[in-house]
Design a protein around this motif. Structure first.
Motif, PDB file in Angstrom:
ATOM      1  N   ASN A 164       9.131  16.862   7.942  1.00  0.00           N
ATOM      2  CA  ASN A 164       8.240  15.756   7.102  1.00  0.00           C
ATOM      3  C   ASN A 164       8.668  14.516   7.612  1.00  0.00           C
ATOM      4  OD1 ASN A 164      10.658  15.146   5.262  1.00  0.00           O
ATOM      5  ND2 ASN A 164      10.566  17.178   4.723  1.00  0.00           N
ATOM      6  N   PRO A 165       7.871  13.640   7.205  1.00  0.00           N
ATOM      7  CA  PRO A 165       8.174  12.208   7.342  1.00  0.00           C
ATOM      8  C   PRO A 165       9.666  11.435   6.868  1.00  0.00           C
ATOM      9  CG  PRO A 165       5.762  12.424   6.745  1.00  0.00           C
ATOM     10  CD  PRO A 165       6.411  13.865   6.347  1.00  0.00           C
ATOM     11  N   VAL A 166      10.157  11.996   6.033  1.00  0.00           N
ATOM     12  CA  VAL A 166      11.172  11.463   5.452  1.00  0.00           C
ATOM     13  C   VAL A 166      12.502  12.214   6.130  1.00  0.00           C
ATOM     14  CG1 VAL A 166      10.344  10.620   3.365  1.00  0.00           C
ATOM     15  CG2 VAL A 166      11.342  12.817   3.189  1.00  0.00           C
ATOM     16  N   GLY A 167      12.104  13.319   6.629  1.00  0.00           N
ATOM     17  CA  GLY A 167      13.096  13.951   7.675  1.00  0.00           C
ATOM     18  C   GLY A 167      14.120  14.580   6.314  1.00  0.00           C
ATOM     19  N   ALA A 168      13.865  15.027   5.262  1.00  0.00           N
ATOM     20  CA  ALA A 168      14.600  15.860   4.501  1.00  0.00           C
ATOM     21  C   ALA A 168      14.547  17.293   4.419  1.00  0.00           C
ATOM     22  CB  ALA A 168      14.737  15.177   3.040  1.00  0.00           C
ATOM     23  N   LYS A 169      15.235  18.294   4.145  1.00  0.00           N
ATOM     24  CA  LYS A 169      14.904  19.465   3.885  1.00  0.00           C
ATOM     25  C   LYS A 169      15.462  19.903   2.633  1.00  0.00           C
ATOM     26  CE  LYS A 169      17.481  20.810   7.476  1.00  0.00           C
ATOM     27  NZ  LYS A 169      17.642  21.814   8.862  1.00  0.00           N
ATOM     28  N   GLY A 170      14.941  20.748   1.981  1.00  0.00           N
ATOM     29  CA  GLY A 170      15.185  21.434   0.540  1.00  0.00           C
ATOM     30  C   GLY A 170      16.525  21.769   0.450  1.00  0.00           C
ATOM     31  N   LEU A 171      16.999  21.264  -0.699  1.00  0.00           N
ATOM     32  CA  LEU A 171      18.574  21.776  -1.128  1.00  0.00           C
ATOM     33  C   LEU A 171      18.673  22.605  -2.319  1.00  0.00           C
ATOM     34  CD1 LEU A 171      21.580  21.218  -0.693  1.00  0.00           C
ATOM     35  CD2 LEU A 171      21.177  19.036  -1.794  1.00  0.00           C
ATOM     36  N   GLY A 172      17.730  22.014  -3.372  1.00  0.00           N
ATOM     37  CA  GLY A 172      17.925  22.696  -4.664  1.00  0.00           C
ATOM     38  C   GLY A 172      18.285  24.251  -4.762  1.00  0.00           C
ATOM     39  N   GLU A 173      17.563  24.706  -3.797  1.00  0.00           N
ATOM     40  CA  GLU A 173      17.908  26.379  -3.878  1.00  0.00           C
ATOM     41  C   GLU A 173      18.760  26.951  -2.495  1.00  0.00           C
ATOM     42  OE1 GLU A 173      13.527  27.931  -5.039  1.00  0.00           O
ATOM     43  OE2 GLU A 173      13.316  26.812  -3.230  1.00  0.00           O
ATOM     44  N   ALA A 174      19.364  26.022  -1.903  1.00  0.00           N
ATOM     45  CA  ALA A 174      20.323  26.109  -1.065  1.00  0.00           C
ATOM     46  C   ALA A 174      21.921  26.564  -1.550  1.00  0.00           C
ATOM     47  CB  ALA A 174      20.428  25.306   0.104  1.00  0.00           C
ATOM     48  N   GLY A 175      21.851  26.055  -2.607  1.00  0.00           N
ATOM     49  CA  GLY A 175      23.413  25.918  -3.328  1.00  0.00           C
ATOM     50  C   GLY A 175      23.588  27.484  -3.717  1.00  0.00           C
ATOM     51  N   ILE A 176      22.523  28.073  -4.279  1.00  0.00           N
ATOM     52  CA  ILE A 176      22.714  29.591  -4.672  1.00  0.00           C
ATOM     53  C   ILE A 176      22.647  30.587  -3.922  1.00  0.00           C
ATOM     54  CG2 ILE A 176      20.327  29.920  -5.392  1.00  0.00           C
ATOM     55  CD1 ILE A 176      20.944  31.308  -7.824  1.00  0.00           C
ATOM     56  N   SER A 177      22.294  30.275  -2.509  1.00  0.00           N
ATOM     57  CA  SER A 177      22.188  31.068  -1.533  1.00  0.00           C
ATOM     58  C   SER A 177      23.349  31.466  -0.942  1.00  0.00           C
ATOM     59  CB  SER A 177      21.139  30.679  -0.469  1.00  0.00           C
ATOM     60  OG  SER A 177      21.266  31.291   0.818  1.00  0.00           O
ATOM     61  N   GLY A 178      24.146  32.655  -1.108  1.00  0.00           N
ATOM     62  CA  GLY A 178      25.264  32.713  -0.120  1.00  0.00           C
ATOM     63  C   GLY A 178      26.453  32.712  -1.348  1.00  0.00           C
ATOM     64  N   ALA A 179      26.103  32.186  -2.521  1.00  0.00           N
ATOM     65  CA  ALA A 179      27.294  31.727  -3.397  1.00  0.00           C
ATOM     66  C   ALA A 179      27.662  33.024  -4.045  1.00  0.00           C
ATOM     67  CB  ALA A 179      26.643  30.321  -4.532  1.00  0.00           C
TER      68      ALA A 179
END
Length: 733
Positions: free
Chosen positions: A685-700
Motif C-alpha cells: 500500500n502507499p504507506v508501506g505498512a502490513k497488518g499487525l493486529g492479528e499477527a500477534g495471536i498467530s502462533g502464540a
C-alpha cells in the motif's frame, strides 16, 4: 481528489519526503486523556432525553419451533411500554460476512438463544423483568450440537471463498515415499467474542431518517445490511461510532441494532437495547471448533516433500457462507512440492460462526506450528533450523513472489534476544522448565478506503473518515500520517472518526484498517501538498514542510499564511488492484516462550514470552507493540483457557459469562516483549505498512504448547491444555 489503485509498486509521496519526524514514533494516544477521564462516549453511554429501554427475548431450545409466545403478564407489568414478539421484523440472528441481511423471525429455532422479540419499558430493570416474564413455548427437535454430527455431509468451500481448497501434487504418495513422516490431529474448541464493551445500540428516528449509536467496526458494511433488513434506503441511515471498546471482528453488525431500530419506530421514542453477556454468547457469532489433520513428510535432512492441513469446521445451517479458514496462515508458509490444504464445513445447530481475531491463523497455526515442532523432534533438528530449511523463495502454493518477507531475520533476532542458543531444560523444585518457539503468519489485505483532510486558516488539519478505532490507536496513527505529510506537530491535527456522514473508510477488521485508512489519509494530504506548492510557487518535490511552515528556496512561509481565507481540502481514496493478486503478502514473526509445569499438580505458568514481527512500516511503535502484546496474551488464552463448552443436549453454552469462560488475567501473564524488523513494503500500500493486529495471536498458542512439551514431555493435541490433560501423561513423582 487523489485516487489510487494498487496496480504496481508505489513510488512514495509527501509522506516519505516528510521531515516532521512524527511517523513511527511511540506517541501516546491522542484520545487517551478522553478515555481515562471518562469523556470518551461509547455507544450505550449517550445521554438522551425520554429514553426507553429494550431487552431481547430469546428461545430456550437449540433446535425446533416456537409454538406460542405469551406476553400478557409481561404487558401488565409496571413501566412496560410494549412487547414486540413473534414478528417478521425481529432478527433471528446476527448477520455475518457473506449474508446480505438478517433472517426475519419465522418460528423456526436453529440455535439456542435465538431472538424472538424485545420488551420495551421506561427503565432497564422493567424491560428486563418483562422480557423474563414472557413465556416462549417451543417444540424441541433433535439437533446437531457437535461438528462431528455433520461430518458425513460436510461441504467444501464455495466458489470465490477467501481460502479455496489448495491441492498440489500427490500428498498421499509423497507421505508413502518420505523417509520421515508425521500424521497427527489437533483440535480446538468453540470460542466466543468477549470484548470489554458489550454489544448494545441506541436508535432514534426523525421522520424517515434513522440514527444508530452503536459499536460498529465497519460502518460502510453495516449500513447496507441495516437498510436491507429494515426495508429502508441506505441514505436515510446515520451510524455514529466514535469509540469502540474492543471488537476483534465481533462488532461488524449485531441483532441489537435491528431490535433498537424496530422498537424505536414502533414506540416513537429513542430506544436503548443492550445485550447481556449471556446473550452475547448466543446471538453474536463466535469461532468454530476445528479438527485439523496435519501431515508432514521429509527426508532425513529435514527437507519437506509433503505439507498438509485438512480441517473440519462448523457453521450454523443457513447462516452464512463464512467458514473458519484454518490453513490461511500455513498455505504459503513452508516449501514442499506436494501440498493439501482443504476445509470442510459441517452444518450444526450452534451460534453462527464468523470472523474472530485472525480468522484462520489464530487456531490454524496451532495445528501447523505444533506439528512442525513434533517433526523437528523426530528429525533431531533444532526447531528454527528445521523451519529455515523449508523457507520458500516464492509462495509455494501459487508461485507468486513475496511482496516482502523477513521471516529469517525474525527468527534470528528473536533467538538472539531470547537467548535461544543458551536455553536448557531444568527442574526447579517441583517445577519443570521448558522453552519453545513458533512462527507467526498472517495474510495481508488492503481494503477500499476514503478520507478527507482539510487545512484551515489557523494552520490546523482536520481528518474526517468513518474509519473506526477499537482501542487500537487509529486516532493517533492517522494524526501521525497527516502530521508527517503536512509538516505539522501532532497537536495541530484533529481526527474525527466513526460517523457515516464522513467519507467511507476501510473500517476495522482483518488487520487492514490501519494501512488502508492511513493510505487514504496520505493520499488526501498529497492533494493538500500540491495546492500548497502551487500557492508557494514551488514544485512539491522541492518544498519542505515542517513545524507548520512551507520552505522552498530562500522562503519560509507559515501554512496559515498560505491558506489565508481559502481552506485547502484533499480527498484520498485507495482500493485494491492487481498488485494484491500479483504478490503474496503476509505479516510474519517468530514467537519464543519459557514455561513452567508443576510435576505434581500439572499447573502451567508462562514465565517469559518474546516475539519479533515483520509488519512493513511501523506507524507508531507504542501502539504497534500494544497490538502485538494483546495478541500474544490472547494466544495464552487459546493455549490454556478459552473453551465455550456446549451442552450437547440443548446446544447451550454452559459457561456463558466471564466468570466461567476463562480468559487470561494479570496472574496468568508475564512481562511480554515485542520487537519489529522494519521494512517499508511498497507493494502492500502507499504507506508501506502490513497488518499487525492479528499477527500477534498467530502462533502464540503454539509456542506455549511447544514449551510445555519441552518442559514435561507431554504433547497435548486437544486444546486448551489443562492440568488434567497433562497429569494423564506426567510420570509419577
Amino acid at each position: 481528489m487523489s485516487e489510487y489503485q494498487m496496480n504496481e509498486k508505489h513510488a512514495g509521496m509527501a509522506l516519505d519526503r516528510g521531515v516532521q519526524g512524527v511517523l513511527g514514533q511511540p506517541i501516546s494516544r491522542i484520545d487517551g486523556l478522553a478515555k481515562v477521564t471518562g469523556t470518551a462516549t461509547y455507544g450505550l453511554e449517550h445521554r438522551i432525553d425520554n429514553l426507553a429501554y429494550g431487552v431481547a427475548i430469546t428461545a430456550p431450545i437449540g433446535k425446533g419451533r416456537v409454538t406460542a409466545i405469551d406476553t400478557e403478564a409481561a404487558r401488565r407489568m409496571p413501566g412496560v411500554i410494549d412487547i414486540i414478539a413473534g414478528e417478521a421484523s425481529i432478527p433471528r440472528e446476527t448477520p455475518v460476512f457473506g449474508q446480505k441481511s438478517a433472517h426475519g423471525y419465522d418460528g423456526k429455532v436453529e440455535s439456542y438463544g435465538e431472538i424472538v422479540g424485545v420488551a420495551i419499558a421506561d427503565c432497564f430493570e422493567a424491560a428486563r423483568a418483562a422480557a423474563m416474564a414472557v413465556v416462549v413455548t417451543c417444540v424441541a427437535e433433535p439437533g446437531r450440537f457437535d461438528i462431528r454430527d455433520g461430518e458425513a455431509d460436510a461441504e467444501s468451500p464455495p466458489e470465490g471463498a477467501l481460502l479455496p481448497d489448495t491441492v498440489i501434487g500427490d500428498i498421499d504418495k509423497a507421505m508413502g515415499e518420505a523417509e520421515v513422516t508425521l500424521d497427527v490431529t489437533y483440535t480446538t474448541p468453540p470460542q466466543v467474542h468477549a470484548a470489554m464493551e458489550p454489544h448494545g445500540t441506541i436508535a432514534s428516528w426523525e421522520g424517515d431518517r434513522l440514527t444508530i449509536r452503536a459499536p460498529v467496526q465497519i460502518v460502510g458494511g453495516a449500513i447496507p445490511v441495516i437498510a436491507a433488513t429494515l426495508g429502508i434506503v441506505a441514505e436515510n441511515i446515520r451510524v455514529l461510532t466514535p469509540y469502540i471498546g474492543g471488537g476483534f471482528g465481533g462488532k461488524t453488525m449485531s441483532a441489537d441494532i435491528i431490535l433498537a431500530a424496530v422498537a424505536a419506530k414502533r414506540t416513537g421514542r429513542t430506544v436503548k437495547v443492550p445485550l447481556s453477556r449471556q446473550q452475547i454468547f448466543h446471538v453474536t457469532y463466535g469461532r468454530s471448533d476445528t479438527i485439523q489433520r496435519v501431515r508432514l513428510g521429509a527426508d532425513r535432512a529435514g527437507k519437506l516433500s509433503a505439507v498438509g492441513q485438512d480441517s473440519l469446521v462448523g457453521q450454523k445451517a443457513g447462516a452464512s457462507q463464512f467458514f473458519e479458514p484454518v490453513a490461511l496462515g500455513a498455505v504459503a508458509l513452508y516449501a514442499g512440492a506436494n501440498r493439501s490444504f482443504t476445509t470442510r464445513t459441517a452444518q450444526v445447530n450452534l451460534t453462527a460462526r464468523g470472523p474472530v481475531r485472525a480468522p484462520g491463523e489464530a487456531v490454524g497455526m496451532i495445528g501447523m506450528e505444533c506439528a512442525m515442532d513434533e517433526m523437528a523432534a523426530k528429525l533431531g533438528l533444532d526447531p528454527i533450523a528445521f523451519r529455515k530449511a523449508n523457507e520458500p523463495e516464492v509462495d509455494p502454493s501459487t508461485g507468486s513472489p513475496f511482496s516482502s518477507r523477513r521471516l529469517i531475520e525474525c527468527y534470528d533476532e528473536g533467538a538472539r534476544r531470547f537467548g535461544w542458543a543458551d536455553r536448557r531444560k531444568r527442574r526447579e523444585g517441583d517445577w519443570l522448565i521448558g522453552h519453545g518457539m513458533a512462527t507467526a503468519s498472517r495474510v495481508n489485505f488492503l481494503a477500499k478506503s476514503a478520507a478527507r483532510v482539510r487545512l484551515g486558516a489557523d494552520g490546523r488539519a482536520l481528518i474526517e473518515t468513518d474509519m473506526t478505532d477499537l482501542g487500537t490507536g487509529t486516532y493517533t496513527i492517522l494524526a501521525q500520517v497527516a502530521g508527517e505529510s503536512l509538516g505539522l506537530p501532532i497537536g495541530s491535527v484533529d481526527v474525527h472518526l466513526g460517523d457515516s456522514d464522513f467519507p467511507t473508510g476501510a473500517g476495522s477488521g482483518g488487520s487492514f484498517g490501519a494501512a488502508s485508512s492511513a493510505s487514504s489519509v496520505a493520499l488526501a494530504c498529497e492533494d493538500v501538498v500540491v495546492e500548497l506548492a502551487r500557492r508557494m510557487g514551488a514544485d512539491p518535490a522541492d518544498m519542505t514542510l515542517k513545524d507548520g511552515h512551507a520552505i522552498s528556496g530562500n522562503r519560509r512561509v507559515s501554512l496559515a499564511e498560505l491558506v489565508g481565507g481559502s481552506p485547502i481540502e484533499g480527498m484520498g481514496t485507495i482500493q485494491p488492484g492487481s498488485t494484491g493478486q500479483a504478490f503474496s503478502q503476509s505479516t510474519h514473526g517468530a514467537h519464543f516462550a519459557e514455561i513452567g509445569v508443576n510435576a505434581v499438580t500439572g499447573e502451567i505458568r508462562v514465565r517469559r514470552m518474546l516475539a519479533v514481527f515483520d509488519c512493513g512500516r511501523v506507524l507508531n511503535h507504542k501502539t504497534a507493540r500494544s497490538q502485538a502484546i494483546g495478541g500474544m496474551i490472547w494466544g495464552i488464552g487459546y493455549a490454556l483457557h478459552e473453551h465455550a463448552v456446549v451442552d450437547t443436549r440443548t446446544g447451550a453454552y454452559v459457561n456463558r459469562d466471564l466468570a466461567e469462560y476463562h480468559v487470561p488475567t494479570n496472574a496468568d501473564v508475564p512481562q511480554i516483549e515485542a520487537y519489529f524488523v522494519e521494512e517499508i513494503d511498497r507493494h502492500a500500500n502507499p504507506v508501506g505498512a502490513k497488518g499487525l493486529g492479528e499477527a500477534g495471536i498467530s502462533g502464540a498458542a503454539a509456542v506455549v504448547a511447544n514449551a510445555i512439551h519441552d518442559a514435561c514431555g507431554v504433547r497435548v493435541r486437544d486444546f486448551p491444555i489443562t492440568a488434567d490433560k497433562l497429569l494423564e501423561g506426567l510420570p509419577p513423582v
